[in-house]
Design a protein around this motif. Structure first.
Motif, PDB file in Angstrom:
ATOM      1  N   THR A 207      -2.698 -12.951  42.606  1.00  0.00           N
ATOM      2  CA  THR A 207      -3.880 -12.314  42.029  1.00  0.00           C
ATOM      3  C   THR A 207      -3.484 -11.146  41.139  1.00  0.00           C
ATOM      4  OG1 THR A 207      -5.182 -12.921  43.977  1.00  0.00           O
ATOM      5  CG2 THR A 207      -6.058 -11.160  42.578  1.00  0.00           C
ATOM      6  N   VAL A 208      -2.494 -10.387  41.594  1.00  0.00           N
ATOM      7  CA  VAL A 208      -1.997  -9.266  40.781  1.00  0.00           C
ATOM      8  C   VAL A 208      -1.392  -9.793  39.492  1.00  0.00           C
ATOM      9  CG1 VAL A 208      -0.385  -7.329  40.705  1.00  0.00           C
ATOM     10  CG2 VAL A 208      -1.585  -7.866  42.831  1.00  0.00           C
ATOM     11  N   ASN A 209      -0.533 -10.817  39.605  1.00  0.00           N
ATOM     12  CA  ASN A 209       0.122 -11.373  38.416  1.00  0.00           C
ATOM     13  C   ASN A 209      -0.894 -11.937  37.425  1.00  0.00           C
ATOM     14  OD1 ASN A 209       2.732 -10.770  39.280  1.00  0.00           O
ATOM     15  ND2 ASN A 209       2.943 -12.711  40.380  1.00  0.00           N
ATOM     16  N   ASP A 210      -1.893 -12.636  37.938  1.00  0.00           N
ATOM     17  CA  ASP A 210      -2.876 -13.270  37.064  1.00  0.00           C
ATOM     18  C   ASP A 210      -3.766 -12.254  36.362  1.00  0.00           C
ATOM     19  OD1 ASP A 210      -1.867 -15.711  37.755  1.00  0.00           O
ATOM     20  OD2 ASP A 210      -3.467 -16.226  39.161  1.00  0.00           O
ATOM     21  N   ASN A 211      -4.071 -11.166  37.049  1.00  0.00           N
ATOM     22  CA  ASN A 211      -5.022 -10.203  36.497  1.00  0.00           C
ATOM     23  C   ASN A 211      -4.365  -9.039  35.755  1.00  0.00           C
ATOM     24  OD1 ASN A 211      -7.945 -10.898  37.518  1.00  0.00           O
ATOM     25  ND2 ASN A 211      -6.603 -11.285  39.258  1.00  0.00           N
ATOM     26  N   PHE A 212      -3.167  -8.659  36.190  1.00  0.00           N
ATOM     27  CA  PHE A 212      -2.519  -7.492  35.591  1.00  0.00           C
ATOM     28  C   PHE A 212      -1.171  -7.808  34.948  1.00  0.00           C
ATOM     29  CE2 PHE A 212      -5.070  -6.001  39.240  1.00  0.00           C
ATOM     30  CZ  PHE A 212      -5.996  -5.225  38.555  1.00  0.00           C
ATOM     31  N   GLY A 213      -0.697  -9.043  35.098  1.00  0.00           N
ATOM     32  CA  GLY A 213       0.577  -9.416  34.500  1.00  0.00           C
ATOM     33  C   GLY A 213       1.721  -9.315  35.493  1.00  0.00           C
ATOM     34  N   HIS A 214       2.793 -10.032  35.189  1.00  0.00           N
ATOM     35  CA  HIS A 214       3.940 -10.063  36.099  1.00  0.00           C
ATOM     36  C   HIS A 214       4.651  -8.718  36.208  1.00  0.00           C
ATOM     37  CE1 HIS A 214       4.191 -14.329  37.196  1.00  0.00           C
ATOM     38  NE2 HIS A 214       3.679 -14.564  36.004  1.00  0.00           N
ATOM     39  N   SER A 215       4.531  -7.865  35.189  1.00  0.00           N
ATOM     40  CA  SER A 215       5.202  -6.566  35.268  1.00  0.00           C
ATOM     41  C   SER A 215       4.649  -5.747  36.421  1.00  0.00           C
ATOM     42  CB  SER A 215       5.048  -5.809  33.947  1.00  0.00           C
ATOM     43  OG  SER A 215       3.677  -5.641  33.621  1.00  0.00           O
ATOM     44  N   ARG A 519      12.115  -9.284  32.255  1.00  0.00           N
ATOM     45  CA  ARG A 519      11.175  -8.274  32.756  1.00  0.00           C
ATOM     46  C   ARG A 519      11.549  -6.854  32.333  1.00  0.00           C
ATOM     47  NH1 ARG A 519      11.707 -11.597  37.648  1.00  0.00           N
ATOM     48  NH2 ARG A 519       9.863 -12.930  37.798  1.00  0.00           N
ATOM     49  N   GLU A 520      12.822  -6.494  32.423  1.00  0.00           N
ATOM     50  CA  GLU A 520      13.244  -5.117  32.150  1.00  0.00           C
ATOM     51  C   GLU A 520      13.905  -4.963  30.791  1.00  0.00           C
ATOM     52  OE1 GLU A 520      12.348  -2.792  34.186  1.00  0.00           O
ATOM     53  OE2 GLU A 520      11.517  -4.246  35.601  1.00  0.00           O
ATOM     54  N   ILE A 521      13.855  -5.997  29.953  1.00  0.00           N
ATOM     55  CA  ILE A 521      14.634  -5.952  28.708  1.00  0.00           C
ATOM     56  C   ILE A 521      14.139  -4.876  27.750  1.00  0.00           C
ATOM     57  CG2 ILE A 521      13.249  -7.727  27.545  1.00  0.00           C
ATOM     58  CD1 ILE A 521      15.863  -8.747  26.336  1.00  0.00           C
ATOM     59  N   ALA A 522      12.830  -4.603  27.773  1.00  0.00           N
ATOM     60  CA  ALA A 522      12.285  -3.647  26.809  1.00  0.00           C
ATOM     61  C   ALA A 522      12.683  -2.215  27.130  1.00  0.00           C
ATOM     62  CB  ALA A 522      10.759  -3.772  26.752  1.00  0.00           C
ATOM     63  N   GLY A 523      12.825  -1.887  28.392  1.00  0.00           N
ATOM     64  CA  GLY A 523      13.119  -0.509  28.762  1.00  0.00           C
ATOM     65  C   GLY A 523      14.535  -0.269  29.231  1.00  0.00           C
ATOM     66  N   ASP A 524      15.386  -1.268  29.150  1.00  0.00           N
ATOM     67  CA  ASP A 524      16.743  -1.145  29.677  1.00  0.00           C
ATOM     68  C   ASP A 524      17.739  -1.604  28.602  1.00  0.00           C
ATOM     69  OD1 ASP A 524      19.137  -1.226  31.000  1.00  0.00           O
ATOM     70  OD2 ASP A 524      18.359  -2.209  32.800  1.00  0.00           O
ATOM     71  N   THR A 552       4.833  -8.847  26.986  1.00  0.00           N
ATOM     72  CA  THR A 552       4.464  -7.615  26.288  1.00  0.00           C
ATOM     73  C   THR A 552       5.055  -7.609  24.883  1.00  0.00           C
ATOM     74  OG1 THR A 552       6.425  -6.363  26.982  1.00  0.00           O
ATOM     75  CG2 THR A 552       4.540  -6.400  28.496  1.00  0.00           C
ATOM     76  N   PRO A 553       4.416  -6.850  23.957  1.00  0.00           N
ATOM     77  CA  PRO A 553       4.989  -6.735  22.610  1.00  0.00           C
ATOM     78  C   PRO A 553       6.387  -6.130  22.631  1.00  0.00           C
ATOM     79  CG  PRO A 553       2.703  -5.982  22.636  1.00  0.00           C
ATOM     80  CD  PRO A 553       3.091  -6.201  24.069  1.00  0.00           C
ATOM     81  N   GLU A 554       6.635  -5.220  23.583  1.00  0.00           N
ATOM     82  CA  GLU A 554       7.961  -4.609  23.660  1.00  0.00           C
ATOM     83  C   GLU A 554       9.019  -5.646  24.022  1.00  0.00           C
ATOM     84  OE1 GLU A 554       4.812  -1.711  24.006  1.00  0.00           O
ATOM     85  OE2 GLU A 554       5.260  -3.487  25.213  1.00  0.00           O
ATOM     86  N   GLN A 555       8.693  -6.521  24.955  1.00  0.00           N
ATOM     87  CA  GLN A 555       9.626  -7.596  25.290  1.00  0.00           C
ATOM     88  C   GLN A 555       9.856  -8.512  24.090  1.00  0.00           C
ATOM     89  OE1 GLN A 555       7.602  -9.382  28.601  1.00  0.00           O
ATOM     90  NE2 GLN A 555       8.589  -8.067  30.124  1.00  0.00           N
ATOM     91  N   LEU A 556       8.790  -8.797  23.359  1.00  0.00           N
ATOM     92  CA  LEU A 556       8.886  -9.674  22.188  1.00  0.00           C
ATOM     93  C   LEU A 556       9.833  -9.085  21.149  1.00  0.00           C
ATOM     94  CD1 LEU A 556       7.891 -12.166  20.658  1.00  0.00           C
ATOM     95  CD2 LEU A 556       5.934 -10.825  19.884  1.00  0.00           C
ATOM     96  N   VAL A 557       9.687  -7.788  20.873  1.00  0.00           N
ATOM     97  CA  VAL A 557      10.558  -7.133  19.892  1.00  0.00           C
ATOM     98  C   VAL A 557      12.014  -7.162  20.368  1.00  0.00           C
ATOM     99  CG1 VAL A 557      11.124  -4.933  18.800  1.00  0.00           C
ATOM    100  CG2 VAL A 557       8.746  -5.667  18.970  1.00  0.00           C
TER     101      VAL A 557
END
Length: 605
Positions: A207-215, A519-524, A552-557
């Motif tokens: 429910t968390v993943n579906d509503n708020f995303g896997h992050s 999952r952590e690629i954008a901030g790591d 997320t757009p950050e992951q995409l970039v």
């Protein structure tokens, strides 16, 4: 003295691939063989109305006279250029001789088209120069290569570490847990104190993943893993063995009351409110408990029994815990019901496919759709794939279900073909049991033939677990599938011990990075460098790379910067029914890719 048959000789001249012509003193062509028509593009009648200069490019006319005169006198070969009817200039090798016939001075020439030979020689020369340049570069950068090799070895060691640790939480994974339990049970049999095993399953994480995303779900998983390890202390082991599943081993306890007190503290620690940034959500967990050595003598049996206890806890309302009991067979019965339901699901039309697009990272167009199986049970409602697919694999029903899935995916591919979009592949997940079946390849070929499509429209996704039992046999089977025209992808790369070294032996074309890498690629930055190195090494083996779970757009970039070829995830689309998937074709997602590319350029500048 033998007299040469002039007709025979003329016939022989006509068979030559080289041009033979006779010209008079004024350079008019008197006679030519058939090869001249093929090489110059003029008819024989046209050629005999022409002068030799007409077949020479302007730049060659001025320089050829002296060379031609010497060649006619000495009979030597010389090179020049001639011109075809199309205007194309091409290199030739000419051998000429002056002769006299009926008091008439003539010149006979043999002309060979050496354009192919020159091109090959030029290519060889170019390759030779490239090899020399590469050799010089290698000699000049020996230390750099050594450093790069050290980095590759370190990264390979990191990948190897994934065999024993979960990439999200850093906790031990199932492999390490099983080895630990084997050693612990061996020690217990030598009269050491026993212990307790806790199977912790986070309630309603989907429910968390579906509503708020896997992050957000990943954040909860990481916090719960840290809480478990902290609460049980350094003398215990906590492993993450699945998306929302943990197993904890508490050593040196045999008193049930002590275990009850420990699990009560665990429950209080992890069943609480979690700040997700956008909201605060209460999360609970269900816990199954088994004691060893009393409840089991092997690691497999111990996990099986604690799993039964967990499902009993969930059945009784979640956010609770239960001990394993020898009479506890509820979970086993549920599995039996699900297995029976699976056997009838196809006939009852309870199964259906949904499709999630894979985007070309260059332009945002849809390059493929992954077909995903869903089951709406008549009594229990939607059953998660992670719940019923292992049961189907265990029972053998995966062969029937897998064949149905492939048939439906081929029907979808046929719809794409009818729209003129046959270049868009349809991906189908293949289970280990399907791959091991003797008639697997033949069955797929029959299905694509029935659907009226080509094997090249389908891409088969193989997980590394399908390769574990017999690498040699699996590689041979995959090679047969490639030869038949199917595309192949290695799915969930990085979820287990995925060594880049064995990719050389697999006839796959695409590597799909596990979501744990994304999952952590954008901030790591370190994670991004590591992903970039995997992509680079995959490209070095002519493999395409797909990133799964892009949200997320950050992951995409970040993934654009890593040169990933394809991307898939909720940022583009959730899995959707076939009709909705068709509507996505016209839409595409070019703006997302353009924005990502602009971000990459901004960073570079």
């Amino acid at each position: 003295m033998r007299i040469i048959d002039s007709d025979l000789f003329s016939l022989a001249l006509e068979q030559l691939r080289d041009v033979v012509w006779v010209v008079d003193r004024e350079g008019r062509i008197v006679s030519v063989n058939k090869a001249a028509e093929l090489i110059y593009g003029y008819s024989r009648t046209e050629l005999t109305d022409m002068r030799v200069h007409d077949l020479r490019p302007a730049e060659a006319v001025a320089s050829i006279e002296a060379q031609l005169k010497k060649a006619q006198e000495e009979g030597i070969l010389f090179r020049t250029r001639h011109r075809r009817r199309s205007g194309e200039s091409f290199p030739v090798e000419v051998s000429s001789r002056r002769l006299y016939h009926n008091e008439r001075e003539l010149v006979v020439s043999v002309i060979r088209d050496i354009s192919i030979r020159d091109a090959l020689e030029a290519e060889l020369q170019r390759e030779h120069q490239e090899l020399l340049a590469a050799h010089e570069e290698l000699l000049a950068s020996e230390e750099e290569i050594r450093q790069q090799l050290d980095e590759l070895l370190q990264k390979e060691e990191f990948v190897r570490r994934l065999a024993y640790h979960d990439s999200l939480t850093g906790l031990p994974n199932r492999t390490m847990l099983m080895e630990y339990l084997d050693k612990e049970l061996t020690t217990v049999r030598a009269d050491a104190a026993g212990g307790a095993v806790f199977f912790v399953d986070v309630d309603d994480l989907k429910t968390v993943n579906d509503n708020f995303g896997h992050s957000c779900g990943d954040k909860i998983i990481s916090l719960i893993g840290a809480d478990l390890a902290d609460e049980l202390g350094p003398g215990s082991l906590v492993a993450r063995i699945g998306g929302d599943e943990f197993v904890a081993v508490m050593r040196g306890v045999s008193d049930r009351r002590t275990v009850e007190q420990a699990v009560a503290r665990l429950k209080e620690r992890i069943c609480r409110d979690y700040d997700l940034g956008m909201c605060i959500m209460n999360i609970s967990a269900s816990i199954g408990i088994a004691m060893y050595p009393g409840d089991a003598q092997t690691a497999e049996e111990l996990l099986k029994n604690v799993d039964m206890a967990l499902y009993e806890a969930k059945r009784e309302g979640k956010c609770t815990w239960r001990f394993f009991d020898a009479k506890l067979r509820t979970a086993v019965f549920e599995n039996m019901v699900l297995k029976q339901g699976l056997r009838e699901a196809v006939q009852r039309k309870e199964l259906h496919l949904v499709f999630q697009p894979l985007l070309d990272s260059r332009n945002g167009t849809i390059a493929a759709f992954e077909s995903l199986l869903r089951w709406s049970h008549g009594d229990f409602g939607p059953i998660p794939p992670g719940r019923f697919i292992p049961l189907a694999e265990e029972s053998g029903d995966i062969l029937t279900i897998g064949a149905w899935v492939f048939e439906e995916a081929c029907r979808f591919a046929a719809r794409l073909r009818d729209l003129g979009r046959e270049s868009i592949r349809v991906n189908v997940n293949v289970s280990p049991r399907q791959l091991a079946a003797d008639d697997f390849t033949a069955g797929l070929l029959r299905t694509v033939a029935t659907a009226g499509i080509q094997p090249g429209q389908m891409e088969l996704e193989i997980t590394e677990t399908a390769l574990i039992s017999s690498m040699e046999k699996c590689v041979a089977k995959l090679a047969d599938l490639r030869s038949a025209g199917f595309h192949l992808a290695l799915d969930d790369f990085g979820s287990g011990y995925s060594s880049l070294t064995y990719l050389k032996s697999l006839p796959v074309e695409t590597v799909k990075l596990d979501q744990s890498f994304i999952r952590e690629i954008a901030g790591d930055p370190a994670q991004q460098r590591f992903v970039r190195s995997i992509v680079h090494m995959a490209h070095g083996q002519n493999l395409r790379v797909t990133a799964e779970g892009v949200e997320t757009p950050e992951q995409l970039v970040a993934l654009k910067e890593c040169d990933c070829d394809y991307m898939q995830g909720f940022i583009f689309s959730r899995p959707v029914p076939a009709d909705t998937a068709m509507e996505l074709l016209a839409q595409g997602f070019p703006q997302l890719m353009v924005s990502a590319a602009e971000n990459c350029e901004d960073k570079a500048s």
